[in-house]
Scaffold this motif. Structure first.
Motif, short mmCIF file in Angstrom:
data_model
loop_
_atom_site.label_atom_id
_atom_site.label_comp_id
_atom_site.label_asym_id
_atom_site.label_seq_id
_atom_site.Cartn_x
_atom_site.Cartn_y
_atom_site.Cartn_z
N PRO A 56 -11.00 3.17 2.17
CA PRO A 56 -11.41 1.81 1.78
C PRO A 56 -10.40 1.14 0.85
CG PRO A 56 -12.82 3.47 0.75
CD PRO A 56 -11.88 4.20 1.64
N ALA A 106 -9.09 -0.69 -2.27
CA ALA A 106 -9.47 -0.69 -3.69
C ALA A 106 -8.22 -0.83 -4.54
CB ALA A 106 -10.21 0.59 -4.04
N ASP A 144 -15.16 2.60 -9.05
CA ASP A 144 -15.30 1.71 -7.90
C ASP A 144 -14.83 2.39 -6.61
OD1 ASP A 144 -16.31 -0.35 -9.49
OD2 ASP A 144 -14.33 -1.21 -9.83
N LYS A 164 -16.90 3.81 -3.27
CA LYS A 164 -16.56 3.41 -1.90
C LYS A 164 -16.36 4.63 -1.01
CE LYS A 164 -14.58 -1.11 -2.91
NZ LYS A 164 -13.40 -1.99 -2.78
#
Length: 160
Positions: free
Chosen positions: A10, A12, A105, A109
């Motif tokens: 993902p 980020a 974060d 994810k």
């Protein structure tokens, strides 16, 4: 849901702990066009992480590179200053990239968060290792609580 083989890493923003201070990076920059070994630990300077996990990847760095790893990176839910200090303490000497996911974060994810609030540690990262080639996961191994087997450097060598 926990990231699986075949999934894309993902997007980020991350911070990299360096001797020169924090540097922002992204998953696109870290994983794009490379074979990356990423291992995650519950915390810098913690017993198993400092005595076994990170040292194993430092010791096996040349073997990991010989098996095709372009980058070996360690990630924890700590700030970049802590990750840089831990890297210096552990003698990573530019071998292992020290990635700070301070707010968890990226960890969230990946579906690899671990709630250690009851122990006063907040949200952390599970102990894991993954291999990604050009941003696609080719191997992922998540440890059972309290275990240290499948995310060891030696186990990752077998997966490369």
């Amino acid at each position: 849901m926990t990231i699986q083989v075949g999934d894309a890493i993902p997007s980020a923003k991350l911070m990299q702990g360096t001797p020169d201070g924090p540097q922002e990076t992204s998953t696109e920059a870290l994983f794009g066009g490379k074979t990356v070994v990423l291992f995650g630990v519950p915390g810098a300077f913690t017993p198993t992480c400092s005595a076994k996990h990170l040292p194993g990847f430092v010791e096996n760095f040349d073997a990991l590179k010989a098996k095709g790893a372009d980058v070996v990176a360690c990630m924890a839910v700590n700030d970049a200053f802590v990750m840089a200090a831990w890297g210096k303490d552990q003698g990573v000497d530019g071998k292992v990239v020290m990635i700070a996911d301070g707010s968890a974060d990226f960890t969230k994810k990946l579906g690899l968060e671990l709630d250690l609030t009851a122990r006063g540690l907040g949200i952390r990262c599970q102990r894991f290792a993954l291999v990604a080639k050009d941003g696609k996961v080719t191997h992922v191994a998540v440890e059972a609580p309290g275990a240290f087997e499948v995310s060891r450097a030696e186990a990752v060598l077998g997966a490369l």
